[in-house]
Enzyme design. Structure first.
Site, short mmCIF file in Angstrom:
data_model
loop_
_atom_site.label_atom_id
_atom_site.label_comp_id
_atom_site.label_asym_id
_atom_site.label_seq_id
_atom_site.Cartn_x
_atom_site.Cartn_y
_atom_site.Cartn_z
N LYS A 201 0.83 -1.22 0.00
CA LYS A 201 0.00 0.00 0.00
C LYS A 201 0.85 1.26 0.00
CE LYS A 201 -4.63 -1.29 1.09
NZ LYS A 201 -5.90 -0.93 1.71
N LYS B 192 -5.61 -8.98 -8.35
CA LYS B 192 -6.96 -9.30 -7.90
C LYS B 192 -7.93 -8.18 -8.30
CE LYS B 192 -7.44 -7.37 -3.29
NZ LYS B 192 -8.22 -7.44 -2.10
N LYS C 139 -12.10 -2.93 -5.78
CA LYS C 139 -13.08 -1.86 -6.00
C LYS C 139 -12.44 -0.50 -6.19
CE LYS C 139 -14.67 -2.61 -1.29
NZ LYS C 139 -13.43 -2.55 -0.52
N1 AQP Z 1 -10.77 -10.07 -5.91
C1 AQP Z 1 -11.19 -10.67 -4.80
N2 AQP Z 1 -11.46 -11.99 -4.80
C2 AQP Z 1 -11.91 -12.61 -3.67
N3 AQP Z 1 -12.10 -11.97 -2.50
C3 AQP Z 1 -11.85 -10.65 -2.45
N4 AQP Z 1 -11.94 -9.73 -1.46
C4 AQP Z 1 -11.56 -8.52 -1.93
N5 AQP Z 1 -11.22 -8.61 -3.23
C5 AQP Z 1 -11.37 -9.93 -3.58
C6 AQP Z 1 -12.39 -10.01 -0.10
O1 AQP Z 1 -13.40 -9.07 0.23
C7 AQP Z 1 -13.38 -8.82 1.63
C8 AQP Z 1 -13.50 -7.36 1.92
O2 AQP Z 1 -12.40 -6.70 1.39
P1 AQP Z 1 -12.10 -5.18 1.77
O3 AQP Z 1 -13.00 -4.29 1.05
O4 AQP Z 1 -12.11 -5.00 3.24
O5 AQP Z 1 -10.62 -4.94 1.35
P2 AQP Z 1 -9.83 -5.47 0.13
O6 AQP Z 1 -9.47 -6.91 0.29
O7 AQP Z 1 -8.69 -4.51 -0.01
O8 AQP Z 1 -10.87 -5.35 -1.07
P3 AQP Z 1 -10.72 -4.46 -2.35
O9 AQP Z 1 -11.96 -4.60 -3.16
O10 AQP Z 1 -9.43 -4.74 -3.05
O11 AQP Z 1 -10.71 -3.02 -1.71
P4 AQP Z 1 -9.70 -1.81 -1.96
O12 AQP Z 1 -9.70 -1.63 -3.44
O13 AQP Z 1 -10.29 -0.67 -1.21
O14 AQP Z 1 -8.35 -2.23 -1.42
C9 AQP Z 1 -12.09 -9.44 2.17
O15 AQP Z 1 -12.43 -10.64 2.84
C10 AQP Z 1 -11.30 -9.75 0.93
O16 AQP Z 1 -10.46 -10.91 1.09
#
Ligand code: AQP
Length: 343
Positions: free
Chosen positions: A124, A206, A209
């Site tokens: 990050k 991955k 969002k």
């Molecule tokens: N691509 C993915 N495939 C499977 N699981 C996923 N998760 C996130 N992306 C994938 C799971 O979603 C849960 C919540 O995630 P989060 O929003 O707390 O943070 P994150 O993992 O950082 O998700 P994002 O979408 O990638 O958010 P940003 O873009 O803000 O960093 C977790 O259980 C995660 O494993």
């Protein structure tokens, strides 16, 4: 009829699960298949605490109005995917001050060295070199507090989060060693069907969002036309055969994984169904399947979000219930470390 009352034997206590999602935007298909869909299923077997992790979202600069809106919308979406706020606890992290109260005590029991080894901090800070803030660095301590404050037995974890669970266990174990048994050591829960969904634009990453490329993700709120368009543009390869091979064919394998997650098929069955068909047909079928599966969630989401009073009421009750559980842990911890408590 006999006057005698039959007392039912108490049900065995169910294990407690805690999980959270950041309100950093509208959840994607990745969040849904990797987390939210399982959250709904876990309610049948565990006592669940689900939180909108708004404090964690602050580690990256967020527009305040968008953060507020995303927080309520995310809560509505969690209700729409089937989180039951009567039987379980749905709340917003910042509404329960015990998380940050415990985080400070835990920070004083966490070593600089162990935080410096966290790969997510390195990732990050590389992604946001202009804002390498202390919150980004101490994020795992707050996450440990989120888990330990409820004495959660299980935490659903994706591959990218195992390090965070490890540090939470290390902090808990160390604290218990110094101050006596206080925290439950949480275990990781690996969901049976926990697909990792990759970006449609770059299948080596991955799906996220907050990805600046809007064609890299499908949002849970995307309508059918948008879903069809995004899958049509998804990166594949030039060999034209629907076959699962994540190393050589990451794009096609990712689409197959998404399709299989909704249809319940094996990869072999997907391959057989699309044998001799081109990527055009395959992508259209994946898109149709996803759009059809999301349609009922979207309808429910629109219905729930229209009643802001209901969503806020759920969050208020959820915060009260969470605060009761968490407050007990904080009081115990404060007492153990020697903070003066007045009668
Ligand atoms: N691509 C993915 N495939 C499977 N699981 C996923 N998760 C996130 N992306 C994938 C799971 O979603 C849960 C919540 O995630 P989060 O929003 O707390 O943070 P994150 O993992 O950082 O998700 P994002 O979408 O990638 O958010 P940003 O873009 O803000 O960093 C977790 O259980 C995660 O494993």
């Amino acid at each position: 009829m006999s006057e005698q009352q039959v007392t039912p034997s108490p049900l065995p206590a169910r294990k407690r699960i805690l999980s959270g999602i950041q309100p950093t935007g509208t959840p994607t298909l990745g969040n849904y298949l990797g987390a939210l869909r399982n959250w709904a299923l876990l309610q049948n077997s565990y006592d669940c605490l689900y939180m909108v992790a708004d404090l964690h979202a602050l580690t990256v600069r967020e527009d305040p109005a968008a953060l507020r809106r995303n927080t309520r919308e995310l809560a509505a979406l969690l209700l729409a995917v089937g989180i039951d706020p009567q039987q379980h606890v749905l709340f917003v992290q910042s509404h329960v001050p015990a998380h940050t109260e415990l985080a400070w005590v835990l920070a004083c029991n966490t070593q600089f060295g162990e935080l410096s080894r966290m790969t997510q901090f390195k990732d990050k800070s590389a992604k946001h070199p202009d804002n390498v803030n202390a919150g980004l660095f101490t994020y795992p301590v707050l996450m440990a507090a989120d888990i330990l404050v409820y004495n959660a037995d299980l935490v659903p974890v994706g591959q990218d989060q195992t390090q965070h669970l490890e540090i939470a266990r290390d902090i808990a174990g160390r604290f218990n060693g110094v101050y006596g048994p206080t925290f439950t050591l949480p275990e990781g829960y690996v969901p049976k069907a926990g697909a990792r969904v990759m970006s449609l634009g770059d299948p080596s990453k991955k799906m996220s969002k907050s990805d600046p490329n809007v064609n890299s993700f499908v949002l849970l709120t995307d309508n059918k036309d948008v879903i069809l368009r995004k899958f049509k543009r998804a990166v594949t390869d030039s060999d034209g055969v629907v076959r699962c091979d994540p190393a050589a064919k990451p794009g096609v394998s990712n689409l197959m994984g998404i399709y299989a997650a909704f249809t319940g098929q094996t990869m072999e069955e997907v391959e057989a169904d699309f044998a001799g068909k081109g990527y055009g047909d395959f992508k259209a079928a994946v898109a149709e399947t996803v759009a059809d599966a999301l349609a009922p969630v979207q309808a429910e989401y629109a219905r729930i979000l229209a009643d802001k009073g209901y969503v806020d009421g759920v969050l208020r009750t959820g915060a009260e219930r969470a605060a009761r559980l968490a407050g007990r842990t904080v009081r115990k911890v404060y007492r153990k470390v020697g903070l003066l408590q007045l009668d």
